[in-house]
Design a protein around this motif. Sequence first.
Motif, PDB file in Angstrom:
ATOM      1  N   LEU A  81       0.826  -1.204   0.000  1.00 36.99           N
ATOM      2  CA  LEU A  81       0.000   0.000   0.000  1.00 36.99           C
ATOM      3  C   LEU A  81       0.860   1.254   0.000  1.00 36.99           C
ATOM      4  N   MET A  82       1.927   1.232   0.783  1.00 37.56           N
ATOM      5  CA  MET A  82       2.811   2.391   0.871  1.00 37.56           C
ATOM      6  C   MET A  82       3.538   2.653  -0.449  1.00 37.56           C
ATOM      7  N   SER A  83       4.025   1.593  -1.082  1.00 34.39           N
ATOM      8  CA  SER A  83       4.734   1.745  -2.353  1.00 34.39           C
ATOM      9  C   SER A  83       3.808   2.319  -3.433  1.00 34.39           C
ATOM     10  N   SER A  84       2.566   1.825  -3.451  1.00 31.64           N
ATOM     11  CA  SER A  84       1.585   2.337  -4.406  1.00 31.64           C
ATOM     12  C   SER A  84       1.289   3.809  -4.124  1.00 31.64           C
ATOM     13  N   LEU A  85       1.139   4.152  -2.848  1.00 36.74           N
ATOM     14  CA  LEU A  85       0.864   5.534  -2.470  1.00 36.74           C
ATOM     15  C   LEU A  85       1.998   6.454  -2.902  1.00 36.74           C
ATOM     16  N   SER A  86       3.235   6.036  -2.697  1.00 36.49           N
ATOM     17  CA  SER A  86       4.385   6.844  -3.084  1.00 36.49           C
ATOM     18  C   SER A  86       4.347   7.164  -4.574  1.00 36.49           C
ATOM     19  N   GLY A  87       4.055   6.162  -5.380  1.00 32.00           N
ATOM     20  CA  GLY A  87       3.978   6.391  -6.812  1.00 32.00           C
ATOM     21  C   GLY A  87       2.868   7.343  -7.200  1.00 32.00           C
ATOM     22  N   HIS A  88       1.717   7.212  -6.574  1.00 35.39           N
ATOM     23  CA  HIS A  88       0.589   8.088  -6.893  1.00 35.39           C
ATOM     24  C   HIS A  88       0.828   9.515  -6.401  1.00 35.39           C
ATOM     25  N   MET A  89       1.573   9.681  -5.316  1.00 33.98           N
ATOM     26  CA  MET A  89       1.925  11.026  -4.867  1.00 33.98           C
ATOM     27  C   MET A  89       2.807  11.728  -5.897  1.00 33.98           C
ATOM     28  N   ARG A  90       3.707  10.985  -6.477  1.00 30.82           N
ATOM     29  CA  ARG A  90       4.584  11.575  -7.507  1.00 30.82           C
ATOM     30  C   ARG A  90       3.793  11.899  -8.772  1.00 30.82           C
ATOM     31  N   GLN A  91       2.816  11.068  -9.090  1.00 32.56           N
ATOM     32  CA  GLN A  91       1.947  11.378 -10.226  1.00 32.56           C
ATOM     33  C   GLN A  91       1.173  12.671  -9.977  1.00 32.56           C
ATOM     34  N   ALA A  92       0.727  12.838  -8.724  1.00 32.27           N
ATOM     35  CA  ALA A  92       0.005  14.069  -8.373  1.00 32.27           C
ATOM     36  C   ALA A  92       0.909  15.279  -8.516  1.00 32.27           C
ATOM     37  N   SER A  93       2.174  15.129  -8.178  1.00 33.02           N
ATOM     38  CA  SER A  93       3.121  16.237  -8.316  1.00 33.02           C
ATOM     39  C   SER A  93       3.236  16.666  -9.770  1.00 33.02           C
ATOM     40  N   SER A  94       3.293  15.683 -10.667  1.00 32.94           N
ATOM     41  CA  SER A  94       3.373  15.994 -12.095  1.00 32.94           C
ATOM     42  C   SER A  94       2.090  16.650 -12.582  1.00 32.94           C
ATOM     43  N   ARG A  95       0.977  16.242 -12.031  1.00 35.34           N
ATOM     44  CA  ARG A  95      -0.329  16.763 -12.455  1.00 35.34           C
ATOM     45  C   ARG A  95      -0.503  18.226 -12.087  1.00 35.34           C
ATOM     46  N   PHE A  96      -0.116  18.597 -10.865  1.00 33.64           N
ATOM     47  CA  PHE A  96      -0.414  19.945 -10.372  1.00 33.64           C
ATOM     48  C   PHE A  96       0.742  20.927 -10.510  1.00 33.64           C
ATOM     49  N   GLY A  97       1.947  20.442 -10.705  1.00 35.08           N
ATOM     50  CA  GLY A  97       3.059  21.355 -10.930  1.00 35.08           C
ATOM     51  C   GLY A  97       3.510  22.097  -9.694  1.00 35.08           C
ATOM     52  N   CYS A  98       4.646  22.757  -9.809  1.00 36.00           N
ATOM     53  CA  CYS A  98       5.288  23.387  -8.651  1.00 36.00           C
ATOM     54  C   CYS A  98       4.631  24.697  -8.228  1.00 36.00           C
ATOM     55  N   GLN A  99       3.657  25.210  -8.998  1.00 34.83           N
ATOM     56  CA  GLN A  99       3.039  26.474  -8.615  1.00 34.83           C
ATOM     57  C   GLN A  99       2.162  26.342  -7.379  1.00 34.83           C
ATOM     58  N   ASN A 100       1.761  25.124  -7.056  1.00 37.22           N
ATOM     59  CA  ASN A 100       0.963  24.878  -5.858  1.00 37.22           C
ATOM     60  C   ASN A 100       1.855  24.288  -4.776  1.00 37.22           C
ATOM     61  N   GLY A 101       1.942  24.967  -3.636  1.00 33.79           N
ATOM     62  CA  GLY A 101       2.901  24.620  -2.603  1.00 33.79           C
ATOM     63  C   GLY A 101       2.761  23.230  -2.031  1.00 33.79           C
ATOM     64  N   PHE A 102       1.544  22.684  -2.026  1.00 37.13           N
ATOM     65  CA  PHE A 102       1.351  21.370  -1.402  1.00 37.13           C
ATOM     66  C   PHE A 102       2.072  20.268  -2.158  1.00 37.13           C
ATOM     67  N   VAL A 103       2.402  20.514  -3.421  1.00 28.82           N
ATOM     68  CA  VAL A 103       3.077  19.513  -4.236  1.00 28.82           C
ATOM     69  C   VAL A 103       4.417  19.122  -3.623  1.00 28.82           C
ATOM     70  N   SER A 104       5.150  20.088  -3.089  1.00 29.66           N
ATOM     71  CA  SER A 104       6.457  19.791  -2.498  1.00 29.66           C
ATOM     72  C   SER A 104       6.317  18.915  -1.260  1.00 29.66           C
ATOM     73  N   TYR A 105       5.187  19.034  -0.551  1.00 27.75           N
ATOM     74  CA  TYR A 105       4.935  18.172   0.604  1.00 27.75           C
ATOM     75  C   TYR A 105       4.678  16.733   0.151  1.00 27.75           C
ATOM     76  N   LEU A 106       3.962  16.579  -0.953  1.00 23.45           N
ATOM     77  CA  LEU A 106       3.717  15.238  -1.481  1.00 23.45           C
ATOM     78  C   LEU A 106       5.024  14.581  -1.892  1.00 23.45           C
ATOM     79  N   ASP A 107       5.899  15.341  -2.537  1.00 22.33           N
ATOM     80  CA  ASP A 107       7.200  14.807  -2.942  1.00 22.33           C
ATOM     81  C   ASP A 107       8.023  14.406  -1.722  1.00 22.33           C
ATOM     82  N   PHE A 108       8.000  15.235  -0.695  1.00 17.01           N
ATOM     83  CA  PHE A 108       8.767  14.964   0.515  1.00 17.01           C
ATOM     84  C   PHE A 108       8.256  13.701   1.201  1.00 17.01           C
ATOM     85  N   LEU A 109       6.945  13.570   1.324  1.00 16.86           N
ATOM     86  CA  LEU A 109       6.361  12.387   1.944  1.00 16.86           C
ATOM     87  C   LEU A 109       6.645  11.133   1.124  1.00 16.86           C
TER      88      LEU A 109
END
Length: 335
Positions: free
Chosen positions: A299-327
């Motif tokens: 579950l954790m490995s799948s979540l990590s991958g989907h968090m990175r997909q979300a980062s690509s989707r929303f881009g760096c202009q939204n601050g929460f993206v960096s939190y997803l990458d960090f997590l």
Amino acid sequence: MEGTRKYTAWGVDAGVRELGGLKPMLTPEEQVSLLKGKGVAFERCGEEAAIAALSERGSFLHLTSYRKLFQRHCGGPKDGMFVRLDFEDLLYLDGLDAELRRAFLSASQDVERLAKTRVIARASEHPDEDGYGIVADFMESQDKRYRNATARNLEIRMGSSVDADEYTGSLIKRYCEAMPVWVFLEVVTFGTFLAFCLFCSERWGDLALREEHYVMKGVKAVRNCCSHGSCIINGLEAGRDSDYAMSTLVFEWLKEKGVKNSRTRRKKLRNRRVQQLLETLVMFDRLHAGSGPSETCRLMSSLSGHMRQASSRFGCQNGFVSYLDFLAALIDKAV
């Protein structure tokens, strides 16, 4: 007029009273109109689909809580309106948040189970412990109100009323006159277990167990949040700094895993939600290490991958993206 209407309302401090100027309850159709007025688009998710989601998938408060993570226009005719935010984005984050809760609920449950198992094993190997006296001494050491509340909870659960515990009630009843540690830890709450850990750390002179007790308070908070379906991602933003000092066990884990003490790390670790999620990962890794792959790891490995997909989707202009990458990076270190 709606603005002058008074409501009979209840408040935590004031109880029931008459109040004016409160927000009116809206239908799903009115909720969509409200969001459109704030600049939320309904292009990738049409209005009918949005109304259905607000009627069947999640409440307005829940599904729209993620909107505050997105940028707003400053000045001009669109001042205060959201920038390129579609209702589909809110549904996407709601789905990601649900996946995050599933993964961290599994991890927190593993931590609770494995930590209890380890304490029981430790007691069984201690030459001065018989399994019964440690429970008796723990209960006697607690504040009278807390001790009575714990006993009352167990009494209700082993009873014959509708409030009885179908799953552990018979176990409580069987051992109600003399409860050994292996039964006690099976039937008490996570909070009582944490108090028991602190007691054992002092009884055995175990400083590591004492520190783990403090770290597991964060695990308990995450477990409760995930169990109750509360939102997590909507708090992954700057401006939610915490003055909570994390345990040295956490910083030792970060050093061991090669997570450098960078400006980014310091910034992200000021967020209380990130702190508690990290504490859960630390304890999961400490207790699960060497056990091989598990459902939680999957579950954790799948979540990590989907968090990175979300980062690509929303881009760096939204601050929460960096939190997803960090997590995502922290998850990869733990599993």
